[in-house]
Design an enzyme around this catalytic site. Structure first.
Site, mmCIF file in Angstrom:
data_model
loop_
_atom_site.group_PDB
_atom_site.id
_atom_site.type_symbol
_atom_site.label_atom_id
_atom_site.label_comp_id
_atom_site.label_asym_id
_atom_site.label_seq_id
_atom_site.Cartn_x
_atom_site.Cartn_y
_atom_site.Cartn_z
ATOM 1 N N ASP A 1 -2.441 -4.152 -6.804
ATOM 2 C CA ASP A 1 -3.467 -4.231 -7.838
ATOM 3 C C ASP A 1 -4.056 -5.640 -7.929
ATOM 4 O OD1 ASP A 1 -4.779 -3.191 -10.344
ATOM 5 O OD2 ASP A 1 -3.572 -4.787 -11.228
ATOM 6 N N GLU B 1 -6.394 -3.439 -3.516
ATOM 7 C CA GLU B 1 -7.541 -3.259 -4.395
ATOM 8 C C GLU B 1 -8.237 -4.617 -4.453
ATOM 9 O OE1 GLU B 1 -9.017 -2.604 -8.921
ATOM 10 O OE2 GLU B 1 -7.260 -3.762 -8.396
#
Length: 737
Positions: A419, A472
């Site tokens: 993330d 990401e």
């Protein structure tokens, strides 16, 4: 502790500790309790000293149950000492009494250290790749006694104690031993059983008592709102996934069909009373659903322990502990094993970019900025009010890299989706001028974070070749999914945020205006093969007022459903692996909320059930046709047929793979119905219509090509066909011979 090769026949003289040492022990300020408590040589014999609050008398025994000495109480607080007769280095047990009450205490200060010089060496070097077996709390049998070994890194602390329900949360009773070379504190706590709650009581460098801290390496934690760590057995799982793991370790993942179902475990489904499912209950429902739907992987939003439900798991305080919301850690292992038995992969959202500032977490762990930077320009994240890991500190890198290896090894995870990579890569991320500190060369790149990501990927892929890591990353940082030895970050894949942004922008427009934004669907092909991309329609697109996917679409209800079916057809025909967030496969109307289950009742209505059937068929078509997946990440797998018909908002391209029949993807993205749209195809003959998003079974109007199209040779090498293009629809054609 003293060692003797034979039984001591000579008793030591009565022991008279100094008042200063007694005071230091009973007030928890002694600099080295191991040098005072436990068994020590005294003349020709031994003395034992112990601190047992509440005791009036104490008698010492060896492990064989033989009395070896009666100790004298020096202070009403419970400090005892006296001569003992010992065989060698056996630990002692004390029988304590108070009135009619009697209890037994095994002396934690009569045990040797657990960690050794090689641990110290590898920890200092930063190359210890099994910290998860050494740090935290682990059940062991030590010198003949069962208990738990505790170890925690707190190099600047003046004192560290493990406290829990096994010692009345009294920080004086299990003060830990400092290994000065590494800053790690350890202790073997005898007779502690699995299921005990515990934390660390830390006195900072200036004598200030810190809030009780959860164990950074805890493998289990209490259910929120409680936040203590819990002792737990070593994970035991009979794994039945050898074939699954062998397959993924032996192939090029870029050339495999990968279709990911993104799931928030707490809200996919719930029990009738609104409570969360356990992992076993989830396995009985979610695994068959994903198999039936044709997904290849389940990707969970973070399931590591976190205190605050609305953070969705992204503000984790227990990076090594599966959340207690869904049961014990063994349940998660059973879930992964169940997925692997039917060929489903499991990917975990992983958050090494930042951590929350809860008092029991990592922030100011030992009274100093230990895991984070002290300077808020480097150590505080303005977007999320979180602390940023100090990637320049070797111990922090080891903590995070070991965590990635832990999930891969202990839980057989197939992948980690990392993330907020962009926030890690740029020192000025979400910061204004003067709010960030340049790197050593004056630039904005976080070189320490780059090194961390490269090391993490190097170790993860080196140890677990079947795993995939997915970034990401929302910027144009080069070579995110290229190997480390070629200067890349080393990820297997990268989320294609540009695809998501441009396509959602296009499909949200009224079709009458789409011809003016034709480039939003063609631009992505200019960079589609610069990385190994995953096309994400993730949770981020259906929260914070953005509405659901179906709610974003223009037009009346029929057009909304047709637009969304066309969007999915476009996406599954486009190069790149696929990711879809739960609920969007059946066109949930409401925006996703972590507080409740998805609106499964919508499947009783034909348009929603039709959407679900379309996703199912798209998945199985994508998986069964190598032309649609085998060159997802390589330019040779794509060729435009028609990229320039902006007036009709028609797009057409070929998906190809060596030795496979090509597949033509044709998109008509206006409500206009074309009965004979002239299109070139690469070969003459009969082309079978293998998918049509306007089919009645999906809720469409049922217009199409009757299952096949004839393409006629033109002499130019390509053939010509007259196609029926349904309104707001995507069709896929495959050459029959």
């Amino acid at each position: 502790m003293a060692k003797s090769p034979k039984r001591s026949g000579d008793e030591a003289k009565p022991d008279t500790p100094s008042a200063a040492e007694i005071e230091a022990i009973i007030h928890g300020t002694h600099g080295d309790p191991f040098a005072f408590l436990g068994v020590h040589e005294a003349g020709k014999g031994y003395v034992a000293r112990c601190f047992i609050p509440g005791a009036e008398t104490v008698v010492a025994y060896n492990l064989g149950g033989e009395e070896v000495g009666q100790l004298t109480r020096h202070n009403d607080a419970g400090l005892f000492s006296g001569p003992v007769k010992l065989d060698g280095v056996l630990p002692l047990r004390y029988r304590a009494t108070r009135g009619d009450a009697e209890w037994t205490v095994t002396d934690p200060y009569s045990f040797w250290p657990i960690l050794g010089p090689m641990d110290d060496y590898f920890i200092r070097e930063g190359s210890h790749l099994r910290l998860f077996d050494k740090m935290g709390a682990h059940p062991i049998k030590h010198q003949g006694v069962d208990g738990f070994h505790f170890a925690v890194w707190a190099p600047n602390a003046r004192r560290v104690s493990v406290v829990g329900d096994f010692n009345d949360w009294d920080g004086r009773r299990h003060v830990m031993r400092l290994r000065r070379d590494t800053g790690i504190w350890e202790i073997f706590a005898p007779d502690v059983r699995a299921g005990a709650t515990y934390k660390f009581e830390i006195v900072g460098p200036h004598g200030e008592l810190q809030p009780l801290k959860a164990d950074p390496f805890a493998r289990r934690a209490e259910l929120r709102p409680k936040n203590a760590s819990m002792t737990t057995p070593e994970l035991e799982q009979v794994w039945e996934d050898e074939a699954h793991r062998k397959h993924w370790a032996s192939i090029d993942q870029r050339r495999q069909p990968i279709s990911i179902y993104e799931v928030h475990a707490a809200s996919w489904q719930r029990r009738d009373d609104g409570s969360m499912l356990t992992w076993d209950e989830m396995a009985a429902r979610l695994i068959p659903y994903c198999v039936d739907m044709g997904f290849t992987h389940i990707e969970f939003l973070p399931v590591t322990e976190h205190p605050y439900d609305p953070s969705w798991g992204y503000q984790t305080t227990g990076l090594y502990a599966p959340s207690a919301r869904f049961g014990e850690p063994e349940g998660f292992a059973r879930f992964v094993n169940g997925c692997h038995k039917v060929g489903l992969g499991v990917i975990l959202d992983w958050v090494p970019a930042h951590f929350p500032t809860d008092a029991h977490g990592l922030r100011n762990f030992d009274g100093t900025a230990l895991y984070e930077h002290a300077d808020p320009r480097q150590g505080f994240h303005p977007d999320w009010n979180t602390a940023i890991y100090n990637f320049g500190r070797q111990e922090v890198l080891s903590y995070l890299i070991n965590n990635a290896l832990y999930w891969a090894e202990k839980f057989h995870l197939d992948g980690l989706r990392v993330d907020a990579v962009a926030s890690m890569l740029y020192l000025d991320y979400s910061r204004k001028e003067g709010e960030w500190i340049p790197n050593e060369y004056g630039g904005r790149e976080n070189l320490e974070a780059v090194r961390f990501l490269q090391q993490m990927n190097h170790h993860v892929y080196g140890s677990h070749p079947g795993i995939m890591t997915i970034a990401e990353e929302s910027t144009s940082w080069p070579k995110v999914s290229q190997p480390v030895h070629e200067g890349g970050l080393g990820f297997g894949f990268k989320w294609n945020m540009g695809f998501m942004h441009d396509t959602l922008s296009y499909f949200a427009r009224d079709p009458i205006y789409r011809k003016y934004h034709h480039h939003e669907l063609t631009f992505g092909l200019l960079y589609a093969f610069s990385e190994n991309f995953v096309l994400p329609i993730s949770h981020d697109e259906v929260v914070h007022g953005k509405g659901s996917m179906i709610a974003k679409m223009p037009g009346d209800d029929w057009q909304k459903f047709a637009n969304l079916r066309a969007y999915y057809g476009f996406m599954w025909g486009h190069p790149g692996k696929k990711l879809l967030f739960m609920g969007q496969e059946f066109a949930q109307w409401s925006e996703w909320s972590e507080e409740r289950s998805l609106d499964w009742n919508l499947l009783d209505y034909a348009p929603h059930e039709g959407m679900r059937r379309l996703i199912r068929d798209l998945n199985f078509t994508y998986r069964s046709k190598p032309a649609l997946h085998a060159r997802d990440c390589e330019g040779e797998g794509f060729e435009w047929i028609n990229a320039d018909d902006q007036d009709n908002s028609v797009f057409a391209w070929l998906r190809k793979a060596p030795g496979e029949k090509p597949i033509a993807v044709v998109c008509n993205l206006t409500p206009a119905y074309h009965e004979r749209y002239e299109l070139s195809l690469p070969a003459a003959g009969r082309w079978r219509e293998i998918l049509n998003t306007d089919a009645e079974i999906y809720g469409g109007s049922g217009k199409g090509n009757g299952g096949r199209v004839e393409a006629h040779a033109t002499g130019s090498g390509w053939a010509r066909a007259g196609l029926t293009l349904p309104p707001l629809a995507v069709i896929m054609l495959e050459l029959e011979q």
